[in-house]
Motif scaffolding. Structure first.
Motif, PDB file in Angstrom:
ATOM      1  N   ILE B 113      12.135  44.686 -11.832  1.00 28.68           N
ATOM      2  CA  ILE B 113      10.213  44.510 -11.860  1.00 28.68           C
ATOM      3  C   ILE B 113       9.864  43.471 -12.847  1.00 28.68           C
ATOM      4  O   ILE B 113       9.229  42.089 -12.396  1.00 28.68           O
ATOM      5  N   GLU B 115      11.995  40.497 -12.655  1.00 30.03           N
ATOM      6  CA  GLU B 115      12.127  39.390 -12.056  1.00 30.03           C
ATOM      7  C   GLU B 115      11.059  38.687 -10.516  1.00 30.03           C
ATOM      8  O   GLU B 115      10.732  37.909 -10.505  1.00 30.03           O
ATOM      9  N   MET B 116      10.769  40.534 -10.664  1.00 27.00           N
ATOM     10  CA  MET B 116      10.235  39.909  -9.464  1.00 27.00           C
ATOM     11  C   MET B 116       8.208  39.780 -10.171  1.00 27.00           C
ATOM     12  O   MET B 116       7.567  38.750  -8.961  1.00 27.00           O
ATOM     13  N   ALA B 117       8.150  39.832 -11.130  1.00 25.46           N
ATOM     14  CA  ALA B 117       6.942  39.432 -11.458  1.00 25.46           C
ATOM     15  C   ALA B 117       6.687  37.550 -11.846  1.00 25.46           C
ATOM     16  O   ALA B 117       5.753  37.152 -11.367  1.00 25.46           O
ATOM     17  N   VAL B 118       8.286  37.226 -12.137  1.00 27.00           N
ATOM     18  CA  VAL B 118       8.652  36.187 -12.607  1.00 27.00           C
ATOM     19  C   VAL B 118       8.358  35.082 -10.972  1.00 27.00           C
ATOM     20  O   VAL B 118       7.918  34.156 -10.971  1.00 27.00           O
ATOM     21  N   SER B 119       9.368  35.737  -9.839  1.00 25.24           N
ATOM     22  CA  SER B 119       8.930  35.435  -8.772  1.00 25.24           C
ATOM     23  C   SER B 119       7.562  34.774  -8.514  1.00 25.24           C
ATOM     24  O   SER B 119       7.737  34.307  -7.043  1.00 25.24           O
ATOM     25  N   ILE B 120       6.681  36.110  -7.865  1.00 22.82           N
ATOM     26  CA  ILE B 120       5.820  35.527  -7.295  1.00 22.82           C
ATOM     27  C   ILE B 120       4.468  35.098  -8.335  1.00 22.82           C
ATOM     28  O   ILE B 120       3.535  34.604  -8.131  1.00 22.82           O
ATOM     29  N   GLY B 121       4.815  34.454  -9.927  1.00 25.89           N
ATOM     30  CA  GLY B 121       4.670  33.653 -10.437  1.00 25.89           C
ATOM     31  C   GLY B 121       3.828  34.308 -11.620  1.00 25.89           C
ATOM     32  O   GLY B 121       2.508  33.473 -12.299  1.00 25.89           O
ATOM     33  N   ALA B 122       4.127  34.963 -12.446  1.00 21.96           N
ATOM     34  CA  ALA B 122       4.056  35.824 -13.693  1.00 21.96           C
ATOM     35  C   ALA B 122       4.291  34.859 -14.737  1.00 21.96           C
ATOM     36  O   ALA B 122       5.426  34.258 -14.242  1.00 21.96           O
ATOM     37  N   THR B 123       3.273  35.193 -16.216  1.00 29.39           N
ATOM     38  CA  THR B 123       3.416  34.359 -17.139  1.00 29.39           C
ATOM     39  C   THR B 123       4.633  35.303 -17.637  1.00 29.39           C
ATOM     40  O   THR B 123       5.029  36.589 -18.083  1.00 29.39           O
ATOM     41  N   GLU B 124       5.728  34.927 -18.648  1.00 33.34           N
ATOM     42  CA  GLU B 124       6.676  35.310 -19.061  1.00 33.34           C
ATOM     43  C   GLU B 124       5.797  36.940 -20.151  1.00 33.34           C
ATOM     44  O   GLU B 124       6.349  38.164 -19.393  1.00 33.34           O
ATOM     45  N   GLN B 126       3.110  38.014 -19.116  1.00 26.06           N
ATOM     46  CA  GLN B 126       2.209  38.961 -17.518  1.00 26.06           C
ATOM     47  C   GLN B 126       3.481  39.960 -17.544  1.00 26.06           C
ATOM     48  O   GLN B 126       3.327  41.288 -16.795  1.00 26.06           O
ATOM     49  N   ALA B 127       4.758  39.665 -17.061  1.00 30.00           N
ATOM     50  CA  ALA B 127       6.382  40.250 -16.492  1.00 30.00           C
ATOM     51  C   ALA B 127       6.403  40.809 -17.444  1.00 30.00           C
ATOM     52  O   ALA B 127       6.601  42.506 -17.373  1.00 30.00           O
ATOM     53  N   THR B 130       4.292  43.592 -17.134  1.00 29.11           N
ATOM     54  CA  THR B 130       3.894  44.743 -16.090  1.00 29.11           C
ATOM     55  C   THR B 130       5.533  45.367 -16.069  1.00 29.11           C
ATOM     56  O   THR B 130       5.611  46.191 -15.209  1.00 29.11           O
TER      57      THR B 130
END
Lengths: 222, 212
Positions: B113, B115-124, B126-127, B130
């Motif tokens: 999760i 890594e997916m969040a970061v890969s779609i543009g989340a900040t640290e 937000q990731a 999530t």
């Protein structure tokens, strides 16, 4: 555009990628190589998910890892990496597709419009209210692609994107790829599918022996 | 008599529930820190936490007793033989368990999760949010395991609470008392009530988690 300059990356003190210089430019770049050669690692380095041991990763000219956090997030938002095994959040397909837009604070009405567009483009609008985690691997792959498309990235990095797709899914994918090339999106795609690589006839990067080599004319690869 | 049993059950639920909430309040952030980045120091801390999971309840009780007794460094608080001391003791007891299991859950989620969040543009941040949101059902199970450990322990409740009727008597200390009196049947019946209550709480939390 993404540039890797003298990039090395190690797992547990062992280099997986060593001294790589590459540029992912507009159009399609196919990344091929044997299992475990480091294709995924290369894409994750390009997406600024992994931090290189040494070297620089420049996204749209910005040195990602030496930039302040806010700048790094801002340039990283121009890049989307789609995993080989789709990772689904709890909730509906629509929630998953909207995720990238919500974290960018896109207004609700625009989120709804762009989510619907992305679902339609992948032919999965009818799944919008299904629970994403209960879908088949192929359907989840489409959701992951829709999630990436929804944020309209300038750079799209795909790891084995068609591995779970059926024939019609592959056709939809190829059409989307052509559309992205028309829009000058920089697409890099790791694949084992040599036929697909030849079909695309773009630039090809061969990852082997801890290094990555760009081959402009992929027909020469046997 | 059954009124007293009901009172003891209610007290057990209140004490162990409060202890569990308290432990979760600090344990989950600690687990988040431990799983945020790989490092040798964090690995050692995790090993230490995993070791402390096996700590005997009576040892935790003894250490806290020495701290809280009138001549101990925290004796001025005057909380020994009160429900508060049992709450603190149980919270301390289950902290390593919640930290260890939460870290395991979050580490697993981080691989996907986060890594997916970061890969779609989340900040640290937000990731991280999530990651925790997606882990909630499993973290609730972890908290539940902590609660079950707290409500079923004896050492801390006995040493810090003193099994005072109407004040610190909980299910386990009541069972121990009945055993010492030779009232085995009643002790067994109380044991059954304890298991039933625990089962009920587990079922409710599972149902709530599913709905959430």
């Amino acid at each position: 555009m993404i540039e890797l300059k003298r990039v090395s990356f190690a797992y547990a003190n062992e280099d997986i990628i060593r001294d790589v210089n590459l540029t992912f430019g507009p159009g399609v770049t196919v990344v091929i190589g044997p299992n475990g050669s480091g294709k995924t690692t290369l894409l994750k380095l390009a997406a600024a998910i992994y931090r290189p041991r040494v070297g620089e990763v420049l996204i749209d000219g910005v040195n990602t890892w030496s930039a302040p956090e806010t700048v790094r997030v801002s340039v990283r938002r121009n890049v989307v990496y789609v995993h080989e095994k789709p990772i689904m959040l709890r909730g509906s397909v629509a929630d998953n597709v909207a995720y990238g837009l919500r974290i960018r604070n896109v207004p609700d009405d625009e989120v709804a419009t762009r989510t619907e567009e992305a679902l339609e483009a992948l032919g999965i609008k009818h799944l919008a209210h299904e629970k994403a985690q209960t879908l088949s691997a192929g359907q989840q792959q489409k959701v992951a692609l829709a999630r990436a498309l929804a944020v309209r990235p300038k750079n799209l990095l795909l790891d084995e994107p068609i591995a779970s797709l059926d024939k019609s899914g592959r056709e939809i994918f190829m059409e989307l790829l052509r559309e992205m090339v028309r829009k000058e999106v920089c697409v890099a795609m790791a694949t084992h599918d040599r036929l697909l690589a030849l079909q695309l006839m773009g630039r090809t990067i061969v990852v082997e022996n801890k290094t990555a080599t760009l081959i402009e004319n992929p027909e020469r690869i046997s | 008599m059954w009124q007293e049993v009901a009172e003891v059950v209610a007290r057990s639920l209140l004490i162990s529930g409060t202890a569990t909430m308290l432990a979760a309040f600090w344990s989950i952030p600690v687990a988040m820190i431990l799983t945020a980045k790989e490092s040798e120091f964090r690995r050692v801390l995790l090993d230490l936490t995993n070791t402390l999971v096996a700590i005997p309840t009576v040892l935790v009780g003894l250490v806290l007793y020495l701290l809280l007794s009138r001549s101990g460094p925290l004796g001025f608080l005057g909380i020994l033989y009160t429900p508060t001391s049992i709450v603190i003791g149980e919270a301390v007891l289950i902290t390593p368990l919640i930290v260890s299991l939460s870290a395991s859950v979050l580490r697993e989620t981080r691989a996907g999760i986060w890594e997916m969040a970061v890969s779609i543009g989340a900040t640290e941040r937000q990731a991280l949010v999530t990651m925790v949101t997606e882990s909630l059902p499993r973290l609730m199970s972890v908290i539940l395991i902590g609660f079950n450990r707290a409500i079923g322990e004896l050492g801390v409740a006995l040493m810090l609470g003193g099994n005072i009727k109407g004040l610190t008597r909980v299910m386990t200390t009541a069972i121990a008392l009945e055993v010492s009196k030779g009232e085995f049947e009643f002790a067994l019946a109380l044991g059954g009530v304890l298991l039933f209550v625990t089962f009920l709480v587990t079922a409710i939390v599972r149902k709530v988690g599913k709905t959430a």
